[in-house]
Design an enzyme around this catalytic site. Sequence first.
Site, short mmCIF file in Angstrom:
data_model
loop_
_atom_site.label_atom_id
_atom_site.label_comp_id
_atom_site.label_asym_id
_atom_site.label_seq_id
_atom_site.Cartn_x
_atom_site.Cartn_y
_atom_site.Cartn_z
CB SER A 162 100.63 6.17 -11.73
OG SER A 162 100.13 6.43 -13.02
CB SER A 213 95.50 7.92 -11.50
OG SER A 213 96.33 7.54 -10.42
CG ASP A 231 95.37 4.57 -9.16
OD1 ASP A 231 96.40 5.27 -9.19
OD2 ASP A 231 94.23 5.04 -9.30
#
Length: 353
Positions: free
Chosen positions: A233, A271, A273
């Site tokens: 992340s 992830s 983000d």
Amino acid sequence: MAISVSVPHIGPLQAGLRNSITDVDGVRVGHCTLDAGPVQTGVTVIAPHGGNLFTHRLPAAAAVINGFGKSAGLVQLEELGLLETPIALSNTFAVGTLLNAQIAHTVRANPQCGRSLPTVNALVLECNDGYLNDLQAMAVQAAHFEAAMQALSPEVAQGSVGAGRGMSSFGLKGGIGTASRLAVVGQAAQIFTVGALVLSNFGRLPELILAGDPLGARLAAAEHGDSAPEKGSIIMILATDAPLDARQLKRLATRAGAGLARTGSVYGHGSGDIALAFSTAQQIEVEAECVQMALLADQVLDPLFHAAADSVEQAIIHALLTAETVRGRDGHVRVGLRERLADHPDLLGKTCI
């Protein structure tokens, strides 16, 4: 042993004095680092101004590029567009502890919070540092938040510090990075600063692009590849002194994704983000009934968008090049990029020699 690698400057825009998020006047950053065997984690706090943020709030907005994350406070931020606490960063299992710590800190400074004054929307953002850090130890405590607050400074340590202590990027050591750019806006040539701070914990080694150089592919080939899926992340914080409202700040935050993509991210399934942007140009009092703001027009914002993308890319590079090797739980190790390159000096591209 780490190799000496020059840090490439991203883009044509000039950096601020410190090349840091704290080039935006009033912004300060503090770290508390936990380094004890299997506990490799910490807390990083970004304070947008030196006053009482609960009573004197700032316009802010977030852009969720990929929502695989457990951050706290983003729902109300999306609705009201106001930042009313410092921004706390840490590991995934520390969110609850830091949420309580933020609330307690606010109540001590504002005894009527939750009584005659509104409740507080505390902001805590996270990445999973569980490869190096024993998440189940639940090591982060309220005292570590207070220590980070006490450490607030315009000088920002980078790499394996604070919340970045246990983070990984591209199969290498990740962590904290920061950068800034100066944007010349409009016919009046007004100069505004955009600063970025990242908590970098994403990416696969074969996809690493360093200042336009596909360095990761060469490293992965030299070390027999990397087929692991993207599981990390990144948190990207943008500060600016440009007069923008929450809608415009959401547009600015979205441009963080451009800088992220340039480093090799494809916003993988696992992830988280997330970008958050705030403006220090005008404070908004908690009980104000009428708010007037002089804003930049949307058609002149491109230089700020450029500054946001470049400063995020630069901050990620800084995180990689300043992060030191860390050994954590169960003997897991993440090697810093400089140290990894010492084993492969022939792989350095022209941007990094």
